[in-house]
Motif scaffolding. Structure first.
Motif, PDB file in Angstrom:
ATOM      1  N   GLN A  61      10.175 -10.551 -31.278  1.00  0.00           N
ATOM      2  CA  GLN A  61      11.720 -10.461 -31.042  1.00  0.00           C
ATOM      3  C   GLN A  61      12.208  -9.430 -31.935  1.00  0.00           C
ATOM      4  O   GLN A  61      11.636  -8.825 -32.916  1.00  0.00           O
ATOM      5  CB  GLN A  61      12.340 -11.679 -31.363  1.00  0.00           C
ATOM      6  CG  GLN A  61      12.184 -12.966 -30.447  1.00  0.00           C
ATOM      7  CD  GLN A  61      12.641 -14.424 -31.092  1.00  0.00           C
ATOM      8  OE1 GLN A  61      12.533 -14.763 -32.034  1.00  0.00           O
ATOM      9  NE2 GLN A  61      13.360 -14.528 -30.185  1.00  0.00           N
ATOM     10  N   GLY A  62      13.412  -8.799 -31.544  1.00  0.00           N
ATOM     11  CA  GLY A  62      13.689  -7.534 -32.281  1.00  0.00           C
ATOM     12  C   GLY A  62      13.314  -6.386 -32.034  1.00  0.00           C
ATOM     13  O   GLY A  62      12.460  -6.400 -31.030  1.00  0.00           O
ATOM     14  N   MET A  97      18.284  -9.743 -38.733  1.00  0.00           N
ATOM     15  CA  MET A  97      17.228 -10.361 -39.780  1.00  0.00           C
ATOM     16  C   MET A  97      15.902  -9.376 -39.576  1.00  0.00           C
ATOM     17  O   MET A  97      15.670  -9.085 -38.319  1.00  0.00           O
ATOM     18  CB  MET A  97      17.007 -11.625 -39.434  1.00  0.00           C
ATOM     19  CG  MET A  97      16.081 -12.414 -40.435  1.00  0.00           C
ATOM     20  SD  MET A  97      16.076 -13.984 -40.282  1.00  0.00           S
ATOM     21  CE  MET A  97      15.064 -14.243 -38.524  1.00  0.00           C
ATOM     22  N   ARG A  98      15.198  -9.113 -40.547  1.00  0.00           N
ATOM     23  CA  ARG A  98      14.169  -8.376 -40.786  1.00  0.00           C
ATOM     24  C   ARG A  98      12.663  -9.651 -40.276  1.00  0.00           C
ATOM     25  O   ARG A  98      13.021 -10.341 -41.405  1.00  0.00           O
ATOM     26  CB  ARG A  98      13.802  -7.273 -41.697  1.00  0.00           C
ATOM     27  CG  ARG A  98      12.663  -6.631 -41.647  1.00  0.00           C
ATOM     28  CD  ARG A  98      13.082  -5.061 -41.534  1.00  0.00           C
ATOM     29  NE  ARG A  98      11.927  -4.096 -41.256  1.00  0.00           N
ATOM     30  CZ  ARG A  98      12.175  -2.877 -41.520  1.00  0.00           C
ATOM     31  NH1 ARG A  98      13.396  -2.562 -41.239  1.00  0.00           N
ATOM     32  NH2 ARG A  98      11.068  -2.295 -41.292  1.00  0.00           N
ATOM     33  N   ARG A  99      11.808  -9.231 -39.773  1.00  0.00           N
ATOM     34  CA  ARG A  99      10.969 -10.307 -39.597  1.00  0.00           C
ATOM     35  C   ARG A  99       9.523  -9.412 -39.366  1.00  0.00           C
ATOM     36  O   ARG A  99       9.424  -8.565 -38.636  1.00  0.00           O
ATOM     37  CB  ARG A  99      11.152 -11.142 -38.492  1.00  0.00           C
ATOM     38  CG  ARG A  99       9.953 -12.292 -38.246  1.00  0.00           C
ATOM     39  CD  ARG A  99       9.598 -13.022 -39.618  1.00  0.00           C
ATOM     40  NE  ARG A  99      10.885 -13.624 -40.248  1.00  0.00           N
ATOM     41  CZ  ARG A  99      11.261 -15.003 -39.505  1.00  0.00           C
ATOM     42  NH1 ARG A  99      10.657 -15.441 -38.533  1.00  0.00           N
ATOM     43  NH2 ARG A  99      12.331 -15.586 -40.230  1.00  0.00           N
ATOM     44  N   ALA A 145      17.313 -20.207 -40.699  1.00  0.00           N
ATOM     45  CA  ALA A 145      17.865 -21.316 -40.353  1.00  0.00           C
ATOM     46  C   ALA A 145      19.569 -21.263 -41.092  1.00  0.00           C
ATOM     47  O   ALA A 145      20.191 -22.300 -40.856  1.00  0.00           O
ATOM     48  CB  ALA A 145      17.472 -22.652 -40.736  1.00  0.00           C
ATOM     49  N   GLY A 146      19.695 -20.158 -41.678  1.00  0.00           N
ATOM     50  CA  GLY A 146      21.026 -20.209 -42.427  1.00  0.00           C
ATOM     51  C   GLY A 146      21.138 -21.058 -43.842  1.00  0.00           C
ATOM     52  O   GLY A 146      22.111 -21.301 -44.010  1.00  0.00           O
ATOM     53  N   PRO A 179      16.713 -12.439 -33.891  1.00  0.00           N
ATOM     54  CA  PRO A 179      17.719 -13.312 -34.075  1.00  0.00           C
ATOM     55  C   PRO A 179      17.608 -14.442 -34.869  1.00  0.00           C
ATOM     56  O   PRO A 179      16.481 -14.908 -35.137  1.00  0.00           O
ATOM     57  CB  PRO A 179      17.963 -13.824 -32.674  1.00  0.00           C
ATOM     58  CG  PRO A 179      16.640 -13.557 -31.906  1.00  0.00           C
ATOM     59  CD  PRO A 179      16.181 -12.215 -32.486  1.00  0.00           C
ATOM     60  N   THR A 180      18.696 -14.899 -35.542  1.00  0.00           N
ATOM     61  CA  THR A 180      18.592 -16.183 -36.594  1.00  0.00           C
ATOM     62  C   THR A 180      18.634 -17.507 -35.457  1.00  0.00           C
ATOM     63  O   THR A 180      19.139 -17.254 -34.387  1.00  0.00           O
ATOM     64  CB  THR A 180      19.579 -16.244 -37.550  1.00  0.00           C
ATOM     65  OG1 THR A 180      20.799 -16.224 -36.875  1.00  0.00           O
ATOM     66  CG2 THR A 180      19.337 -14.895 -38.543  1.00  0.00           C
TER      67      THR A 180
END
Length: 353
Positions: free
Chosen positions: A148-149, A1-3, A287-288, A173-174
């Motif tokens: 993160q990431g 996931m990109r954030r 959160a999916g 991470p999700t």
């Protein structure tokens, strides 16, 4: 996931000046590249591409030492920024729209520089909470949450008198939640900031009432200042600071009761709603969950029971009452239910949405 992670920079006085010089140089590059493309177009040539202009950078940096001070990759990113503006313009032309041509950027409309490659003119140091930028040095960063990431790109953005650092990270991470097998429609409004299809109402806190009044005053003062003057520049900085203050407040929007839904208050409402949707999408991805945007037109005056659509169905700001079948419900809750139906229909038509 990109954030994206946004933090405030704490430059020294020298670094503050250097950041302004960096921004000015990249704006000059953007405008010069735009002028070259315009000249090529009017002369009837084949046009100038990003590749052509990027290839010229080495010679420009050799001729002008003030250009060579800054990162080569950040200058390439500025040229790509211009190229995206042209690509979007041509795409809208092909779609039959009437888009405006990319425009030259005045100083107050060019407020960010991007460094796309780690180690090439920039370096993020999470352990010491510093970021290194070529030509500026190591800047202190106020890190209020863990990054993160993997950091892919770094952007520095001016916001009034402040400087912000934006880290764009891949591989974040999700944190998926347990499935609920439930759907909900959400309608944003004025009386209640958000209303769900199952009857929950989120009140509009209205934190920005005083801040919006001060913002309006600053806008009126700005109009009276002569263009290009130092006084106008100072007022513009004040205006940007008040915009930031309003956006930083919880909600960042105003209640706008019986008065018209136009002007400053409506623009603040729109900004608050857009920010809410942006945050909602990010949290749902983490959160999916799935968020589906729908066209909200006619959701307020179309009856969910019989389908009759008329403006008169909206008896008041708070009540929906169908003139055809007599179905009555809270207006915002009724709109949220229509939004839920539209979203489910769109999901069924396009399961990959």
């Amino acid at each position: 996931m990109r954030r994206d992670y946004e933090f405030r920079l704490r430059p020294t006085a020298r670094q503050h000046v250097a950041l302004g010089q960096c921004l000015a140089l990249h704006r000059e590059l953007y405008n010069a590249a735009l002028q070259e493309r315009r000249d090529a177009w009017w002369l009837g040539g084949t046009g100038v591409s990003y590749g052509d202009q990027s290839a010229q950078l080495k010679d420009i940096r050799h001729i002008r030492p003030d250009v060579a001070v800054w990162s080569f990759s950040s200058q390439q990113a500025t040229l790509r920024r211009l190229n995206r503006a042209f690509t979007g313009c041509f795409r809208r032309v092909k779609a039959g729209d009437t888009p405006g041509h990319p425009r030259f950027k005045p100083a107050h409309r060019f407020d960010s520089v991007e460094w796309p490659k780690d180690g090439d003119g920039r370096r993020w140091h999470p352990d010491t909470r510093r970021v290194y930028l070529q030509g500026i040095g190591r800047l202190k960063v106020t890190v209020h949450r863990r990054v993160q990431g993997k950091v892919k790109t770094i952007q520095v953005r001016r916001q009034g008198r402040r400087w912000l650092l934006v880290l764009s990270c891949d591989g974040v991470p999700t944190q998926p939640l347990e499935p609920t097998r439930a759907e909900v429609g959400v309608d944003v409004g004025i009386a209640s900031f958000a209303t769900t299809s199952d009857g929950q109402h989120v009140p509009n806190p209205g934190y920005g009432r005083v801040a919006a009044a001060r913002l309006g005053t600053a806008q009126q003062i700005l109009i009276r200042k002569r263009r290009g003057s130092n006084n106008r520049r100072k007022v513009r900085e004040t205006l940007a600071a008040r915009h930031r203050k309003l956006a930083d407040q919880p909600g960042g929007f105003l209640p706008n009761r019986a008065a018209a839904k136009t002007g400053l208050h409506q623009s603040i409402q729109n900004a608050g709603w857009a920010q809410f949707v942006s945050i909602l999408r990010a949290k749902a991805e983490e959160a999916g969950r799935v968020v589906i945007g729908v066209d909200a037109r006619r959701t307020s005056d179309r009856c969910g029971a019989c389908g009759h659509t008329a403006k008169e169905n909206r008896a008041s700001q708070a009540v929906f009452s169908c003139r055809e079948c007599g179905h009555t419900l809270n207006a915002d809750e009724h709109a949220a239910r229509n939004i839920l139906r539209a979203g489910l229909a769109r999901l069924a038509a396009n399961p990959a949405a």
